[in-house]
Structure formats: structure tokens, C-alpha cells
Design a protein around this motif. Structure first.
Motif, PDB file in Angstrom:
ATOM      1  N   GLU A 125     -11.151   2.307  -1.753  1.00  0.00           N
ATOM      2  CA  GLU A 125     -10.829   1.412  -2.939  1.00  0.00           C
ATOM      3  C   GLU A 125     -11.419   0.013  -2.869  1.00  0.00           C
ATOM      4  O   GLU A 125     -12.508  -0.358  -3.465  1.00  0.00           O
ATOM      5  CB  GLU A 125      -9.441   1.398  -3.275  1.00  0.00           C
ATOM      6  CG  GLU A 125      -8.802   2.546  -3.674  1.00  0.00           C
ATOM      7  CD  GLU A 125      -7.417   2.667  -3.828  1.00  0.00           C
ATOM      8  OE1 GLU A 125      -6.638   3.634  -4.678  1.00  0.00           O
ATOM      9  OE2 GLU A 125      -6.526   1.742  -3.161  1.00  0.00           O
ATOM     10  N   THR A 126     -10.836  -0.903  -1.774  1.00  0.00           N
ATOM     11  CA  THR A 126     -11.158  -2.072  -1.765  1.00  0.00           C
ATOM     12  C   THR A 126     -12.794  -2.494  -1.544  1.00  0.00           C
ATOM     13  O   THR A 126     -13.357  -3.194  -1.988  1.00  0.00           O
ATOM     14  CB  THR A 126     -10.361  -2.671  -0.467  1.00  0.00           C
ATOM     15  OG1 THR A 126      -9.247  -2.357  -0.495  1.00  0.00           O
ATOM     16  CG2 THR A 126     -10.435  -4.370  -0.462  1.00  0.00           C
ATOM     17  N   LEU A 135      -7.105  -0.986 -10.579  1.00  0.00           N
ATOM     18  CA  LEU A 135      -6.570   0.295 -10.278  1.00  0.00           C
ATOM     19  C   LEU A 135      -5.361   0.443 -11.444  1.00  0.00           C
ATOM     20  O   LEU A 135      -5.275   1.538 -12.210  1.00  0.00           O
ATOM     21  CB  LEU A 135      -5.726   0.175  -9.064  1.00  0.00           C
ATOM     22  CG  LEU A 135      -6.825   0.288  -7.743  1.00  0.00           C
ATOM     23  CD1 LEU A 135      -6.012   0.436  -6.582  1.00  0.00           C
ATOM     24  CD2 LEU A 135      -7.907   1.315  -8.024  1.00  0.00           C
ATOM     25  N   ALA A 136      -4.616  -0.909 -11.855  1.00  0.00           N
ATOM     26  CA  ALA A 136      -3.700  -0.605 -13.036  1.00  0.00           C
ATOM     27  C   ALA A 136      -4.320  -0.297 -14.355  1.00  0.00           C
ATOM     28  O   ALA A 136      -3.858   0.365 -15.054  1.00  0.00           O
ATOM     29  CB  ALA A 136      -2.867  -1.994 -12.996  1.00  0.00           C
ATOM     30  N   ALA A 137      -5.735  -1.065 -14.465  1.00  0.00           N
ATOM     31  CA  ALA A 137      -6.404  -0.825 -15.812  1.00  0.00           C
ATOM     32  C   ALA A 137      -6.815   0.558 -15.736  1.00  0.00           C
ATOM     33  O   ALA A 137      -6.705   1.262 -17.247  1.00  0.00           O
ATOM     34  CB  ALA A 137      -7.513  -1.618 -15.725  1.00  0.00           C
ATOM     35  N   VAL A 239      -5.291   5.853  -4.597  1.00  0.00           N
ATOM     36  CA  VAL A 239      -4.910   6.540  -6.147  1.00  0.00           C
ATOM     37  C   VAL A 239      -5.445   7.616  -6.316  1.00  0.00           C
ATOM     38  O   VAL A 239      -5.132   8.398  -6.670  1.00  0.00           O
ATOM     39  CB  VAL A 239      -5.067   5.243  -6.980  1.00  0.00           C
ATOM     40  CG1 VAL A 239      -5.008   5.949  -8.299  1.00  0.00           C
ATOM     41  CG2 VAL A 239      -4.358   4.077  -6.731  1.00  0.00           C
ATOM     42  N   GLN A 240      -6.850   7.911  -5.618  1.00  0.00           N
ATOM     43  CA  GLN A 240      -7.777   8.992  -6.212  1.00  0.00           C
ATOM     44  C   GLN A 240      -7.205  10.182  -5.652  1.00  0.00           C
ATOM     45  O   GLN A 240      -7.455  11.415  -5.856  1.00  0.00           O
ATOM     46  CB  GLN A 240      -9.241   8.747  -5.796  1.00  0.00           C
ATOM     47  CG  GLN A 240      -9.374   8.330  -4.314  1.00  0.00           C
ATOM     48  CD  GLN A 240     -10.771   7.976  -3.990  1.00  0.00           C
ATOM     49  OE1 GLN A 240     -11.655   9.011  -3.736  1.00  0.00           O
ATOM     50  NE2 GLN A 240     -11.010   6.888  -4.083  1.00  0.00           N
ATOM     51  N   HIS A 241      -6.252  10.127  -4.559  1.00  0.00           N
ATOM     52  CA  HIS A 241      -5.506  11.164  -3.783  1.00  0.00           C
ATOM     53  C   HIS A 241      -4.492  11.691  -4.522  1.00  0.00           C
ATOM     54  O   HIS A 241      -3.904  12.521  -4.044  1.00  0.00           O
ATOM     55  CB  HIS A 241      -5.389  10.786  -2.454  1.00  0.00           C
ATOM     56  CG  HIS A 241      -6.789  10.684  -1.408  1.00  0.00           C
ATOM     57  ND1 HIS A 241      -6.732   9.807  -0.214  1.00  0.00           N
ATOM     58  CD2 HIS A 241      -7.992  10.946  -1.804  1.00  0.00           C
ATOM     59  CE1 HIS A 241      -7.990   9.643   0.021  1.00  0.00           C
ATOM     60  NE2 HIS A 241      -8.808  10.259  -0.863  1.00  0.00           N
ATOM     61  N   ARG A 242      -3.861  10.839  -5.424  1.00  0.00           N
ATOM     62  CA  ARG A 242      -2.496  10.986  -6.179  1.00  0.00           C
ATOM     63  C   ARG A 242      -2.722  12.189  -7.045  1.00  0.00           C
ATOM     64  O   ARG A 242      -3.813  12.502  -7.758  1.00  0.00           O
ATOM     65  CB  ARG A 242      -2.008   9.924  -6.513  1.00  0.00           C
ATOM     66  CG  ARG A 242      -1.840   8.744  -5.342  1.00  0.00           C
ATOM     67  CD  ARG A 242      -1.051   7.697  -5.739  1.00  0.00           C
ATOM     68  NE  ARG A 242      -0.853   6.465  -4.819  1.00  0.00           N
ATOM     69  CZ  ARG A 242      -0.665   5.259  -5.013  1.00  0.00           C
ATOM     70  NH1 ARG A 242      -0.674   5.003  -6.046  1.00  0.00           N
ATOM     71  NH2 ARG A 242      -1.051   4.565  -3.928  1.00  0.00           N
ATOM     72  N   PHE A 366       0.211  -0.543  -3.597  1.00  0.00           N
ATOM     73  CA  PHE A 366      -0.155  -0.118  -5.038  1.00  0.00           C
ATOM     74  C   PHE A 366       0.391   1.141  -5.527  1.00  0.00           C
ATOM     75  O   PHE A 366      -0.334   2.159  -5.172  1.00  0.00           O
ATOM     76  CB  PHE A 366      -1.863  -0.241  -5.290  1.00  0.00           C
ATOM     77  CG  PHE A 366      -2.081  -0.168  -6.763  1.00  0.00           C
ATOM     78  CD1 PHE A 366      -2.133  -1.229  -7.414  1.00  0.00           C
ATOM     79  CD2 PHE A 366      -2.475   1.052  -7.310  1.00  0.00           C
ATOM     80  CE1 PHE A 366      -2.177  -1.204  -9.044  1.00  0.00           C
ATOM     81  CE2 PHE A 366      -2.452   1.281  -8.688  1.00  0.00           C
ATOM     82  CZ  PHE A 366      -2.412   0.066  -9.534  1.00  0.00           C
ATOM     83  N   GLY A 367       1.412   1.312  -6.298  1.00  0.00           N
ATOM     84  CA  GLY A 367       2.035   2.544  -6.788  1.00  0.00           C
ATOM     85  C   GLY A 367       2.654   3.339  -5.689  1.00  0.00           C
ATOM     86  O   GLY A 367       2.503   4.481  -5.558  1.00  0.00           O
TER      87      GLY A 367
END
Lengths: 377, 377
Positions: A125-126, A135-137, A239-242, A366-367
């Protein structure tokens, strides 16, 4: 707790002020504190002050109390509270002072962003330029796509937060805003605007956690609350792994653990504080915690269900959006505000009618790394 | 544990390597880990990697386990172990993975010194140019004055550490040194020389902590040890505010708490690991923990009492001086090495004869924030 906002006080002053108030309020003055547990996310990076638990044990006059700092990112306050809960429940302590503190305004905004960005996956991500807001968007966009949420509807959430915050003398923002102002404010990461995002704040909150025996000894059985349960869980870092962009699995897991431990369900909750770092999180949190059906949380917001006088008040003291978000202080501020609700000590206009059970939900990355705490009268 | 030293591995690789070994050794592979507790002092400052517990939960494949980082300076490893102990004892978890890790060699030596200096009092010490070695030298000087300890006698302590370290394949230093070499090495802070001071190291150690029920389920009753007690205590931050220069009150307090909880005394201890960050600390630790009379610990060293084949072996695997000191990893390395002694799994030349009870003593600041752990077969 201290007021939240951009404050003059140093990180140690904030911690000491909140702690002194907690000790005083708890009636535990003069009693020996076994442990000091400090939740703080990045004290060294934000302020240059480090070894906060060791230092505060001295500053607070609780030496030779054991002193420990706990860090789980922005849920550090709730995790510190969790360690206190475990120590008391294990019979290893009778009286514990817990502090959550963060002082974020001493560094430049860009430095603060870099510090906060470390909670995301660097590899995934970063390094591609992602930020928490970006990411929230993505999550908001997907949520809108899946459930038909509109920009205008989403704006009701920060408006409610500010409405509550305007009546909370300790809130970072105490100004009412209209849904239209939310929609019209500048875009941070499309579709999220400035008013969808919580601020970075300075502040501290504290609590005294005691064994039942100690509560009796202090003659506080009528003005104490019970920790009914704490659930804590993680998810994959990126996030992409979730599994989902419209649900945070760690909340579901932590919530289920807490409900199981408390032998309760979502219907037993009378008031709650959820981690609304971004407006869309409040909707997702409500669904992940079982308060609303998937995609339907906004209807509850529209119907006033989550307002102070509604069926399940959500963030009656303003949430992260209006109360502010000095990261590690947030978890304990949630617990402090929920506790005040239970003992009927909230600001008059924000007091929920006779709540018996309160739930707090604190996000630690983040989440990710969620802590769900259930308090009971 | 990993080898300690100046290593190529990243902080996450170190943590994962130690953790994988602990999971494998414990026979808990495939069982659900409830909590991951990570002790790390300054990961962000030393390596740029932060939010270590959240990140490692993902890297280690233990999601959705709850994940928490614990920090008490150089005793972070022992404090992480303490949180695991509390969670298990409280019945909040059955299987916990605890990791202590520090990667100190990525930054320049002067940067590392600045990071470490934050554990002292800025107001009373750091701003006047004090360093940990300078404060330790003051303590050594006072100890020599009060008890007649000579430079030649003090040199026996690091020589013993290196003697043991030379037989420990995981030690940072595996080379024998003579007492004369200690005395002759360059002065760091008079009267302390280079060989009186432990190194800064990279490394990780890990442990699996489980409920008795889980240990039975894993069929490990014959190869597990019991956590008999953990004592934890602080002292005033600045050395000048403390009662003594030749005793560390936080050790006395933490030791007493541990002895009381375990219903044991110093005579019950068969082997111990003490925090010898500076040679004189080993003598002070032995006295503070009740193993020697005030000012007399050196006689026990001279008589071989604290050697591997002595009455009470002290730091049989080399201590901080020879095994190395990756700060937060040290506490768990002590526990790991003490555990190996109890299950007769130490390197052959370092195995103490049939020990039943082991004590570990970990310092968390400069002479502050002590954790004393007692393990029992």
C-alpha cells in the motif's frame, strides 16, 4: 479526560491531568496503585518523549507500581484497558491506573502523516502512494456501489457527529455543520471530503480499573461499572488481502468474542462508541457489530435511530469525528464516555436515557486490530 | 531464539524465525493462537518498521489472533511475557505466542545511543551529558568505595560471562576473555571499561505460553515449565532521586513480589539469569535478589558459587554481556534459556545439574522498571 484538540500541554502534562482526574473521581486517592498501564501509539515520534510508562510512574507518584506501555496503533488505549482487565481478572492486581495519551500537533502535518502511514502495509500500500484516506475512499466507493449509498446520505453521519460534539465541552470540534457543508467541503480522497475525516488531535483519557473487592472497599459499588467483556482480533495487514471492502472482519471477530464473553448480543447494547475515523466506518461498524443489516445502517441514521434520543445512540459524545482523535487516547475516551453514560454523568444534552450496557469499538490499524469492550452497570 | 549479534536479518525476519521455532518446539502447530504479544522497545526508531504486533499477526499467519505490543524499555520482553501470563491466568486465552525482538544495528552507533538515552531522565541526567555507562560508572565507583571492590575483582564478572558465552552457539560473543583483558580494555566511563558493558545486538526470542489444559491437550506436561510468579516494579526515574547507588530498589521490590507470589525465597532458586548490562549490575542484582549479602557478591563469584557448576549458576548462557543485548529480546531470551535449563535442553557444557526452579531478572530503564520471573519444573 482532558479536552481534545490542538493543545498547549505536553504529552506528560496531558497524561498527568487525565490521570489525576481519574484517581480523584475514583476515590482511590491514597490507595496503592499496583499497575500503571499506558496506551500510546507513537510518543517518541510525535514528541521525542519515550519510555512513557516508566516516566509517568515517577511523575504520577505511583512508584513502585509496575508500569507498562501497550501499543496496538490507534487502539492502544483500549488494549491498555484490556491488559488492566486481564491483570485484575487474573488476581494479579487490585487497583490499576490506565492512561491513553497522544500528542500529535508538535510535528508538521506531513510528518504526522508519515508516522500514521506506518500502520498500513508498506509492500502493498504505502509504497504505491496509498494513504489511510485513500483506502477509506476505496471502501466508501465500493460501499456506494454495492448498497446504493449516496454522497448526500453519507453526509448525515459527520453532521450527527458535530451535532453531538457541539454539546460536548471536551470535544475537539464543538461547531454544528450541515450535511450540505460536508458534501461541499474539499475532497480529500474522492468520494470522501474533509468533513468525512476525523482530525489529528492532542489529548489524554484515563480510567481506574479495580477488583470487585477494591470497589467495595472504596465504597463505589453504586458508581462503578463492570467490564463485562473485551474482544480483540486482527485481520490481514493489506486491505487487498481481506475478504471484503465493505466489512471489517476484525470487527466482526472482536465483536463476536466480546458478545460471547458477555453472553450478550447486539440487542443488549443501549449505547455505543464506534471508531468513525472516516464517516463510512460508522456505517460499516454498525453493520459489523450487528446493529444494522448489511447496507442498511444509513437508514437507521436517517430515522434518528442512532441519535442521542434514538433506540441505539451511536457516538453520543461526538465520536472521533467531533470529539477528536488523539490516537491512543481515543479508546480510553470511548470507555470514559461510555462509563459516564452508564453512571448518568454525561453532559446533560448528551445523556442517554438510563443505559445499562455500553459497547466501545476501537480500531488499531487501517481496519485492523480491533478491540471491543462491553461495560455494564 | 535466533542467534544474537550483528545480523543481516530484518526485524520481521528475526521475529518470525524465533516465533516459528517456538511454535514448532511447543508442539502447538495447527492449534489456534489466541493472542500474539510482541515486546519491542523502539522498532520504529531503530528500523522504521512500526505497528509490529499488527504486522506480525499477518506475517506469522495467526490472524485473527489478538495482537498487542508491550513496551517497558529493555524489559519489554519480560513485560510481554507478563501480559501473556495475566491473560492465561485470567482465563482469557489458552495459547499465546510471545516474541521479544530488537534490531539495533541498522542505525549509526550515535543514533542508537540517542535512542537508548531516552530511558534516562532528560531533566536530571541526559541534558547534563549523562549516558547509561556514566551512570553505571557512578554506581560502580560508589560500590567500590562502600564495599572495597577492586577493579581486578570486578573483571572476574565479564570473564565469567564470556567463559559461558564461548559455549553458547547463539551468543553474540563466543570468545573467552581474561580478567586482565577486561581491566586493560579502553575506559568507557571510569572505572568501567569496554568489557564491563554489554553490546547492542540484533536478535529475537519467543515463547509459547499456554493454560494447563492446553499443555495437557498438547501432551506436553513432561516438557513444560510452570510460571510460578512474576513481580514487576518501578523506581524514580532519575538516579539522583533514588535511595541508593549500590542497590536498585525496583529489583528488591519486584523480587519480593515474585518471591511472595511463588511462596519461595532466594534459597529456592537453582539457576538464574540477571540483567548484567554493566558488570557491576550482576553483583548488585545478586544482592538485591537476596542471593548474596550486601557488598559480598564478588566473594561468591571468586569462589565459583555463580559458575555453571556452582551452587547458584548466574547467567550460565553468557548474560547480556556475552549472549548479547537486543534490548526487548533479552527478557525472553532469559526466559527461554532458563526454560531450557529446566527441561535439560541447554548446551551440554552449560547445563546446570537438575535445576527445579529458575529466576529471570530483566531491567527496563536505567536501573528501573524491573520484571522478575520465576519458572518451575
Amino acid at each position: 479526560m482532558t479536552r481534545f484538540g490542538v493543545l498547549e500541554d505536553s504529552i506528560t502534562e496531558l497524561a498527568v491531568n487525565a490521570a489525576d482526574e481519574a484517581i480523584e473521581d475514583s476515590g482511590s486517592v491514597g490507595n496503592e496503585i499496583d499497575y500503571l498501564i499506558v496506551g500510546s501509539q507513537n510518543p517518541a515520534e510525535f514528541t521525542g518523549v519515550d519510555h512513557l510508562s516508566t516516566l509517568l510512574a515517577d511523575y504520577l507518584g505511583v512508584v513502585p507500581a509496575a508500569a507498562t506501555r501497550v501499543e496496538t496503533g490507534p487502539s492502544s488505549g483500549a488494549s491498555a484497558f484490556e491488559e488492566a482487565f486481564a491483570l485484575i481478572k487474573a488476581g494479579l492486581a487490585d487497583l490499576i491506573l490506565v492512561i491513553g495519551v497522544e500528542k500529535m500537533s508538535e510535528v508538521e502535518r506531513s510528518t504526522a502523516s508519515s508516522i500514521l502511514a506506518k500502520m498500513m502495509s508498506y509492500e502493498n500500500e504505502t509504497r504505491y502512494g496509498a494513504t489511510p484516506a485513500a483506502l477509506a475512499a476505496m471502501m466508501a466507493r465500493r460501499y456506494m456501489h454495492d448498497y446504493g449509498l449516496t454522497r448526500e446520505q453519507l453526509s448525515l453521519v459527520p453532521a450527527k457527529a458535530h451535532e453531538n460534539g457541539s454539546k460536548n465541552p471536551l470535544a475537539h470540534f464543538q461547531k454544528v455543520i450541515t450535511p450540505q457543508q460536508v458534501s461541499d467541503s474539499r475532497t480529500v480522497a474522492d468520494p470522501l471530503t474533509l468533513f468525512d475525516c476525523c482530525p489529528t488531535s492532542d489529548g489524554a483519557a484515563a480510567a481506574v480499573v479495580a477488583s470487585e473487592e477494591m470497589v467495595r472497599k472504596l465504597n463505589l459499588m453504586d458508581s462503578a461499572a463492570e467490564i463485562a467483556a473485551i474482544g480483540h482480533a486482527t485481520d490481514y495487514l493489506a486491505v487487498q488481502h481481506r475478504q471484503s471492502l465493505t466489512s471489517m472482519k476484525a470487527t466482526v471477530e472482536a465483536g463476536n468474542r466480546a458478545y460471547t464473553m458477555a453472553n450478550m448480543g447486539p440487542n443488549d447494547i443501549d449505547v455505543c462508541e464506534v471508531h468513525d475515523a472516516f464517516s463510512v466506518f460508522e456505517l460499516i461498524d454498525m453493520e459489523d457489530l450487528g446493529f444494522a443489516e448489511r447496507g442498511k445502517a444509513i437508514h437507521l441514521v436517517q430515522e434518528g435511530y442512532s441519535q442521542v434520543n434514538g433506540t441505539l445512540p451511536v457516538n453520543p459524545t461526538g465520536g472521533l469525528k467531533a470529539r477528536g482523535h488523539p490516537t491512543a487516547a481515543t479508546g480510553l475516551a470511548q470507555i470514559r464516555d461510555a462509563f459516564d453514560q452508564l453512571i448518568q454523568n454525561a453532559p446533560k444534552a448528551l445523556q442517554v436515557e438510563s443505559p445499562e450496557v455500553a459497547l466501545c469499538h476501537n480500531i488499531g490499524g487501517f481496519g485492523n486490530n480491533m478491540v471491543v469492550t462491553i461495560l455494564k452497570r
